[in-house]
Scaffold this active site. Structure first.
Site, PDB file in Angstrom:
ATOM      1  N   ASP A 197      66.068  73.676  36.660  1.00  0.00           N
ATOM      2  CA  ASP A 197      67.217  74.537  36.940  1.00  0.00           C
ATOM      3  C   ASP A 197      67.195  75.730  35.983  1.00  0.00           C
ATOM      4  O   ASP A 197      66.130  76.130  35.518  1.00  0.00           O
ATOM      5  CB  ASP A 197      68.508  73.718  36.796  1.00  0.00           C
ATOM      6  CG  ASP A 197      69.600  74.164  37.748  1.00  0.00           C
ATOM      7  OD1 ASP A 197      70.000  75.345  37.676  1.00  0.00           O
ATOM      8  OD2 ASP A 197      70.077  73.359  38.559  1.00  0.00           O
ATOM      9  N   HIS A 271      74.305  77.346  36.013  1.00  0.00           N
ATOM     10  CA  HIS A 271      74.020  76.381  37.062  1.00  0.00           C
ATOM     11  C   HIS A 271      73.416  75.091  36.542  1.00  0.00           C
ATOM     12  O   HIS A 271      73.781  73.997  36.994  1.00  0.00           O
ATOM     13  CB  HIS A 271      73.082  77.034  38.077  1.00  0.00           C
ATOM     14  CG  HIS A 271      72.917  76.251  39.314  1.00  0.00           C
ATOM     15  ND1 HIS A 271      71.871  75.405  39.541  1.00  0.00           N
ATOM     16  CD2 HIS A 271      73.694  76.171  40.409  1.00  0.00           C
ATOM     17  CE1 HIS A 271      71.995  74.846  40.729  1.00  0.00           C
ATOM     18  NE2 HIS A 271      73.092  75.297  41.275  1.00  0.00           N
ATOM     19  N   SER A 471      73.774  72.397  46.118  1.00  0.00           N
ATOM     20  CA  SER A 471      73.309  72.186  44.748  1.00  0.00           C
ATOM     21  C   SER A 471      74.062  71.049  44.093  1.00  0.00           C
ATOM     22  O   SER A 471      73.572  70.434  43.156  1.00  0.00           O
ATOM     23  CB  SER A 471      73.536  73.440  43.910  1.00  0.00           C
ATOM     24  OG  SER A 471      72.503  74.353  44.103  1.00  0.00           O
TER      25      SER A 471
END
Length: 575
Positions: A197, A271, A471
């Site tokens: 990520d 994220h 996600s």
């Protein structure tokens, strides 16, 4: 090089939703803005490809463009030789393996360069080194909350509980039923989760859970930390300024707005911090949230930065996380048994991904990837990858679609026969801009904009920091797989897929919305016909809705055990 546009208008899968909730009831979650794949970060004159030479290629014995350092790295550096053959000014890039490397060129597109190189008799394949992006829902839709500043979550971690009727009187059917799994195991410290990520930031619910990771972002502007690959997987932020977004000749053109290039800024998404929280936030600590597999350690393999990341970096990060040797990187002392990839981009699965994911599968590593957020289009890469024909057909990746609280497909989620299983992706059903989003995905985040705040440890919520996207569906499945392997480490990849499918709950045949949405249909590969909320089928949304409790209980029973597991049941968790 050809870059794929983000499936969101923001860099992160979980970036804050900023548009106001519409004041009228509707059947779908949002009215998405569609990407223009060749414009987001696209440069038609800077080509970048991944090249694999044939096993006995004559070029591998050529001395030109082979340096001592390249030889020591254990891979080819053949740009000069191959460029001479093709009449192109090629530049050596990152070595990926004994016969595989990145090559770059100017004055042509990546697709054209791949075609030219691929025609050479010494080349097994040549593919565009594309960018992939975190998979979050668009943040500019009017059905997402906007302008709400209260920080108290309205619905908490609804997605972890047993299905039922919530305090608002709504049927919540897609929640994953985690507590029966926790009655068997909270997770083994011998099972490591790899998170490919944007990297992680400091957070009170994560600081004790993270193992030493690595930063695989090789392009310095994308890395945004003044260095290429290094041993620091922390997230420096992936913000893109309005000027960067609107400069056509720049590396980040169109990153914030799905390719139009308007002068629109975007703050950092954090994220990786968000997906890590869902995977394994510290639990029963009297503060914050509960993680899905909360005693399983997490290792960050950073592969995404500003405007996503390149395939070559993503592949290297996944391979390293799974314990494979990666040129130029130290050996991973804590190989992951499961890898989370909440990222993706459009197009068919490349051979580079097939090779890497097959090698990981053959090591017993389970990879879980997001289906994508293009409003019901075909599943993204790498979630759409399958084993090569003629070999072991055990899946090389588990693809996850996103569901609304009521069990129907959430508007943004991609679907199709590539999907393995579905899990909550977050959605808002509110009819007034003054009301909080009822069903977002709560998780960890950093409070910094655009750079991280040291120790900054807030959580997303139902008002100003709403998170939606496949996600977030993905780490719910990934955490469940980690619990399954904790209950029985001898499980094979085939066992994991079989049990996930066998224990999945059936999709509902009606929706809580009116009028009733249509039944989902299998999208055409490369098609542009979108689908908002729809009734899931096993040919569009996978085998069913994830049931973590049933999956771990099946593993426990098949291993010959009875009763509860080696740890006490969870009676209270932080929320």
């Amino acid at each position: 090089m050809a870059r794929l546009s983000r499936l969101l208008s923001a860099v992160c899968l979980g970036i804050a939703a900023t548009a106001a909730v519409a004041a009228v009831a509707v059947a779908t979650e949002y009215a998405p803005v569609h990407r223009t794949p060749l414009h987001r970060g696209e440069s038609a004159s800077n080509a970048r490809v991944i090249v694999k030479f044939k096993e006995r290629a004559s070029i591998l014995s050529a001395s030109a463009s082979t340096t001592a350092s390249a030889a020591a790295a254990g891979g080819p550096q053949k740009a000069a030789v191959l460029g001479g053959r093709l009449g192109l000014a090629l530049t050596d890039g990152r070595i990926l393996g004994e016969r595989t490397q990145v090559m770059e060129a100017r004055g042509m597109s990546s697709a054209a360069l791949a075609a030219s190189i691929g025609a050479d008799s010494d080349v097994e394949w040549a593919e565009v080194d594309q960018r992939r992006f975190i998979q979050a829902a668009p943040v500019n839709d009017p059905l997402y909350p906007d302008g709400l500043t209260a920080a108290t979550p309205a619905s908490g971690q609804w997605y972890l509980h047993a299905p039922g009727i919530d305090a608002s009187g709504h049927d919540v059917l897609s929640s994953i039923n985690i507590e029966p799994a926790w009655a068997i195991t909270h997770g083994s410290t011998a099972i490591v989760i790899g998170d490919v990520d944007t990297g992680i930031t400091q957070h009170p619910d994560l600081d004790s859970k993270m193992l030493p990771g690595y930063d695989f972002v090789s392009d310095i502007p994308t890395a945004n930390d003044n260095s290429a690959r290094d041993g620091d997987p922390s997230d420096p932020g992936d913000w893109v300024t309005a000027t960067e977004n609107s400069t056509k000749s720049g590396a980040f053109f169109g990153c914030n707005d799905n390719g139009t290039g308007a002068a629109v800024p975007a703050n950092s998404s954090w994220h990786g911090t968000q997906t890590a929280g869902i995977l394994g936030a510290a639990t029963n600590n009297g503060a914050g949230m509960a993680g899905t597999a909360y005693t399983v350690p997490v290792i960050a393999a950073r592969a995404l930065g500003k405007c996503g990341g390149y395939d070559s970096d993503i592949i290297a990060a996944a391979e390293w996380a799974g314990g494979m040797a990666v040129s130029g990187a130290p050996a991973n002392a804590h190989p992951a048994r499961v890898i989370n990839m909440s990222l993706g981009g459009s197009g068919t699965c490349s051979q580079a991904y097939v090779d890497a994911l097959t090698a990981l599968r053959d090591k017993g590593v389970v990879v879980v990837a997001a289906a994508g957020n293009d409003e019901g289009l075909a599943v993204s890469t790498p979630a759409n990858c399958h084993p090569a024909a003629g070999g072991d057909q055990t899946p090389i990746v588990i693809a996850v679609a996103g569901l609304r609280h009521a069990g129907t497909k959430v508007g943004f989620s991609d679907i199709g026969t590539d999907v393995t299983i579905a899990a909550p992706g977050g959605n808002c059903i509110n009819t007034s801009s003054s009301e909080p989003c009822l069903y977002p995905i709560l998780t960890t985040i950093n409070s910094g904009t655009p750079t991280p705040v040291a120790g900054g440890g807030p959580y997303t919520n139902s008002l100003g920091e709403v998170r939606l996207g496949t996600s977030f569906s993905t780490p719910l499945v990934e955490g469940t797989v980690a619990l399954m392997l904790s209950a029985d480490p001898s499980l094979t990849n085939a066992d994991v897929v079989r049990i996930l499918k066998a224990t999945a709950r059936p999709f509902p045949t009606v929706s809580d919305t009116s009028p009733q949405p249509p039944v989902c249909t299998v999208p055409v590969s490369g098609g542009t016909t979108t689908q908002d909320e729809c009734i899931c089928t096993t040919s569009t949304c996978g085998a069913g809705m994830l049931d973590a409790g049933a999956a771990v209980a099946r593993v426990w029973a098949e291993a010959g055990n009875t009763g509860v597991g080696p740890v006490a049941d969870i009676t209270s968790t932080s929320s």
